[in-house]
Write an enzyme that holds these catalytic residues in place. Sequence first.
Site, PDB file in Angstrom:
ATOM      1  N   ASP A  32       0.893  -1.238   0.028  1.00 33.95           N
ATOM      2  CA  ASP A  32       0.020   0.292   0.056  1.00 33.95           C
ATOM      3  C   ASP A  32       0.998   1.175  -0.024  1.00 33.95           C
ATOM      4  O   ASP A  32       1.954   1.202   0.528  1.00 33.95           O
ATOM      5  CB  ASP A  32      -0.835   0.014   1.266  1.00 33.95           C
ATOM      6  CG  ASP A  32      -1.982   0.984   1.123  1.00 33.95           C
ATOM      7  OD1 ASP A  32      -2.510   1.316   0.027  1.00 33.95           O
ATOM      8  OD2 ASP A  32      -2.733   1.173   2.044  1.00 33.95           O
ATOM      9  N   ARG A  36      -0.002   7.538  -3.008  1.00 37.75           N
ATOM     10  CA  ARG A  36       0.425   8.675  -1.832  1.00 37.75           C
ATOM     11  C   ARG A  36       2.081   9.129  -2.076  1.00 37.75           C
ATOM     12  O   ARG A  36       2.257  10.227  -2.379  1.00 37.75           O
ATOM     13  CB  ARG A  36       0.304   8.267  -0.584  1.00 37.75           C
ATOM     14  CG  ARG A  36      -0.854   8.687  -0.096  1.00 37.75           C
ATOM     15  CD  ARG A  36      -1.401   8.106   1.057  1.00 37.75           C
ATOM     16  NE  ARG A  36      -1.703   6.716   1.005  1.00 37.75           N
ATOM     17  CZ  ARG A  36      -1.839   5.723   1.884  1.00 37.75           C
ATOM     18  NH1 ARG A  36      -1.544   6.207   3.398  1.00 37.75           N
ATOM     19  NH2 ARG A  36      -1.846   4.431   1.773  1.00 37.75           N
ATOM     20  N   SER A  77      -6.986  -6.114  -5.917  1.00 38.40           N
ATOM     21  CA  SER A  77      -8.126  -6.601  -5.260  1.00 38.40           C
ATOM     22  C   SER A  77      -9.384  -6.711  -5.988  1.00 38.40           C
ATOM     23  O   SER A  77      -9.435  -6.030  -7.301  1.00 38.40           O
ATOM     24  CB  SER A  77      -8.233  -5.966  -3.909  1.00 38.40           C
ATOM     25  OG  SER A  77      -8.963  -4.717  -4.234  1.00 38.40           O
ATOM     26  N   THR A  78     -10.262  -7.439  -5.365  1.00 34.26           N
ATOM     27  CA  THR A  78     -11.524  -7.409  -6.459  1.00 34.26           C
ATOM     28  C   THR A  78     -12.209  -6.131  -6.782  1.00 34.26           C
ATOM     29  O   THR A  78     -13.011  -5.818  -7.340  1.00 34.26           O
ATOM     30  CB  THR A  78     -12.427  -8.464  -5.599  1.00 34.26           C
ATOM     31  OG1 THR A  78     -12.533  -8.277  -4.227  1.00 34.26           O
ATOM     32  CG2 THR A  78     -12.157 -10.139  -5.963  1.00 34.26           C
ATOM     33  N   ASN A  80     -10.537  -3.426  -6.870  1.00 33.53           N
ATOM     34  CA  ASN A  80      -9.476  -2.218  -7.587  1.00 33.53           C
ATOM     35  C   ASN A  80      -9.905  -2.059  -9.044  1.00 33.53           C
ATOM     36  O   ASN A  80      -9.469  -1.017  -9.566  1.00 33.53           O
ATOM     37  CB  ASN A  80      -7.777  -2.786  -7.493  1.00 33.53           C
ATOM     38  CG  ASN A  80      -7.351  -2.600  -6.345  1.00 33.53           C
ATOM     39  OD1 ASN A  80      -6.368  -3.442  -5.971  1.00 33.53           O
ATOM     40  ND2 ASN A  80      -7.765  -1.863  -5.530  1.00 33.53           N
ATOM     41  N   TRP A  81     -10.972  -2.825  -9.594  1.00 37.71           N
ATOM     42  CA  TRP A  81     -11.380  -2.675 -10.877  1.00 37.71           C
ATOM     43  C   TRP A  81     -12.190  -1.051 -10.972  1.00 37.71           C
ATOM     44  O   TRP A  81     -12.402  -0.424 -12.046  1.00 37.71           O
ATOM     45  CB  TRP A  81     -12.418  -3.781 -11.461  1.00 37.71           C
ATOM     46  CG  TRP A  81     -11.905  -4.911 -11.403  1.00 37.71           C
ATOM     47  CD1 TRP A  81     -12.072  -6.177 -10.535  1.00 37.71           C
ATOM     48  CD2 TRP A  81     -11.189  -5.551 -12.422  1.00 37.71           C
ATOM     49  NE1 TRP A  81     -11.127  -7.182 -10.985  1.00 37.71           N
ATOM     50  CE2 TRP A  81     -10.792  -6.822 -12.171  1.00 37.71           C
ATOM     51  CE3 TRP A  81     -10.410  -4.828 -13.724  1.00 37.71           C
ATOM     52  CZ2 TRP A  81      -9.740  -7.656 -12.882  1.00 37.71           C
ATOM     53  CZ3 TRP A  81      -9.507  -5.572 -14.171  1.00 37.71           C
ATOM     54  CH2 TRP A  81      -9.192  -7.148 -14.168  1.00 37.71           C
ATOM     55  N   ARG A  83     -11.175   1.542 -10.062  1.00 39.07           N
ATOM     56  CA  ARG A  83     -10.014   2.527 -10.354  1.00 39.07           C
ATOM     57  C   ARG A  83     -10.014   3.151 -11.666  1.00 39.07           C
ATOM     58  O   ARG A  83     -10.707   2.160 -12.569  1.00 39.07           O
ATOM     59  CB  ARG A  83      -8.493   2.232 -10.046  1.00 39.07           C
ATOM     60  CG  ARG A  83      -8.444   1.689  -8.478  1.00 39.07           C
ATOM     61  CD  ARG A  83      -7.206   1.580  -7.942  1.00 39.07           C
ATOM     62  NE  ARG A  83      -7.331   1.487  -6.558  1.00 39.07           N
ATOM     63  CZ  ARG A  83      -6.118   1.540  -5.569  1.00 39.07           C
ATOM     64  NH1 ARG A  83      -5.141   2.021  -6.358  1.00 39.07           N
ATOM     65  NH2 ARG A  83      -6.414   1.516  -4.315  1.00 39.07           N
TER      66      ARG A  83
HETATM   67  C1  FPP Z   1      -2.275  -0.047  -3.167  1.00 38.43           C
HETATM   68  O1  FPP Z   1      -1.531   1.218  -3.113  1.00 38.43           O
HETATM   69  C2  FPP Z   1      -1.621  -0.770  -4.231  1.00 38.43           C
HETATM   70  C3  FPP Z   1      -2.300  -1.466  -5.271  1.00 38.43           C
HETATM   71  C4  FPP Z   1      -3.699  -1.219  -5.342  1.00 38.43           C
HETATM   72  C5  FPP Z   1      -1.385  -1.973  -6.219  1.00 38.43           C
HETATM   73  C6  FPP Z   1      -0.325  -2.815  -5.962  1.00 38.43           C
HETATM   74  C7  FPP Z   1       0.359  -3.112  -7.089  1.00 38.43           C
HETATM   75  C8  FPP Z   1       1.794  -3.088  -7.399  1.00 38.43           C
HETATM   76  C9  FPP Z   1       2.702  -2.392  -6.430  1.00 38.43           C
HETATM   77  C10 FPP Z   1       2.355  -3.497  -8.509  1.00 38.43           C
HETATM   78  C11 FPP Z   1       2.547  -4.923  -8.184  1.00 38.43           C
HETATM   79  C12 FPP Z   1       3.362  -5.460  -9.628  1.00 38.43           C
HETATM   80  C13 FPP Z   1       3.781  -6.602  -9.758  1.00 38.43           C
HETATM   81  C14 FPP Z   1       4.533  -6.873 -10.789  1.00 38.43           C
HETATM   82  C15 FPP Z   1       3.878  -7.528  -8.632  1.00 38.43           C
HETATM   83  P1  FPP Z   1      -2.572   2.376  -3.524  1.00 38.43           P
HETATM   84  O2  FPP Z   1      -2.185   2.907  -5.012  1.00 38.43           O
HETATM   85  O3  FPP Z   1      -3.900   2.361  -3.376  1.00 38.43           O
HETATM   86  O4  FPP Z   1      -2.055   3.555  -2.403  1.00 38.43           O
HETATM   87  P2  FPP Z   1      -2.523   4.862  -2.080  1.00 38.43           P
HETATM   88  O5  FPP Z   1      -3.530   4.484  -0.841  1.00 38.43           O
HETATM   89  O6  FPP Z   1      -1.335   5.644  -1.535  1.00 38.43           O
HETATM   90  O7  FPP Z   1      -3.389   5.606  -3.023  1.00 38.43           O
END
Ligand code: FPP
Length: 253
Positions: A32, A36, A77-78, A80-81, A83
């Site tokens: 996560d 940010r 996650s299920t 995250n679509w 976004r």
């Molecule tokens: C949550 O952080 C992160 C995700 C929804 C995606 C995680 C995926 C990756 C790090 C890429 C993985 C790739 C491979 C090849 C394993 P957020 O973006 O929601 O963070 P925020 O809360 O700061 O907005």
Amino acid sequence: MHSTVALFNILKKEESAPQERPVPHHIAVIMDGNGRWAKKRGMPRTAGHRVGAETFRNIATYCKNIGVKYFTVYAFSTENWKRPAEEVDTLMNLFRRYLKEAIETMAEKGVAVRVIGDLSVLAEDIQQLIADCDKEAEKLETPAIATLCINYGGRDEIKNAVRAIAQRVQAGEMQPEDITEDTISENLYTVGMPDPDLIIRPSGEIRTSNFLLWQSAYAEYYFTDVLWPDFKPEHLEKAIEDFNRRQRRFGGV
Ligand code: FPP
């Protein structure tokens, strides 16, 4: 240049890593804070995911080097679509690139890459890459296992397990009273994997967010304010040190 520096940091840390201390058998991470991290730098969220993917590579390699057998990450996650399409596309492209790379380098690295989740809705080419990855992984003897949870949701996983078990009962293959905790575990995506010992959530959020709900029953959680793209082997070492100080009683005294 960037990757050389990253590699140097890993090697440097490895040399000084206290090799004699125990390490958790299975570490899982909720990756996560990518958005940010990018926002703080005036960059698009997608830049945070790109660096987050690099962090995943570094930490997966580090885990393997210090003897962690299972390393599992929440990659999509299920939910995250929901976004923006551009963000979803970037993440799918990062998965594509990583899976291709994994297929080519798995044998040399000794890390079997697995993907779990409801994979049926992923693009066909990604499903094919996952199948190719599985084939390569099968060839490895006693590998470390890196698992990407994609289109994964803990409740969705349990619902699917319940459905599969209900179908067996309906077909007369088993009776309701035959259902044990093992029956449920065996019908989860993580079948055959041990439960996580340590679950790390960076970025200052203190929730489980539908990650490994069944499997985390006795896991130790570690929360840190560090954003995932900034997460380094030294942060993992701190989490392991903290884990090793805790007394796990599994409900006993
Ligand atoms: C949550 O952080 C992160 C995700 C929804 C995606 C995680 C995926 C990756 C790090 C890429 C993985 C790739 C491979 C090849 C394993 P957020 O973006 O929601 O963070 P925020 O809360 O700061 O907005």
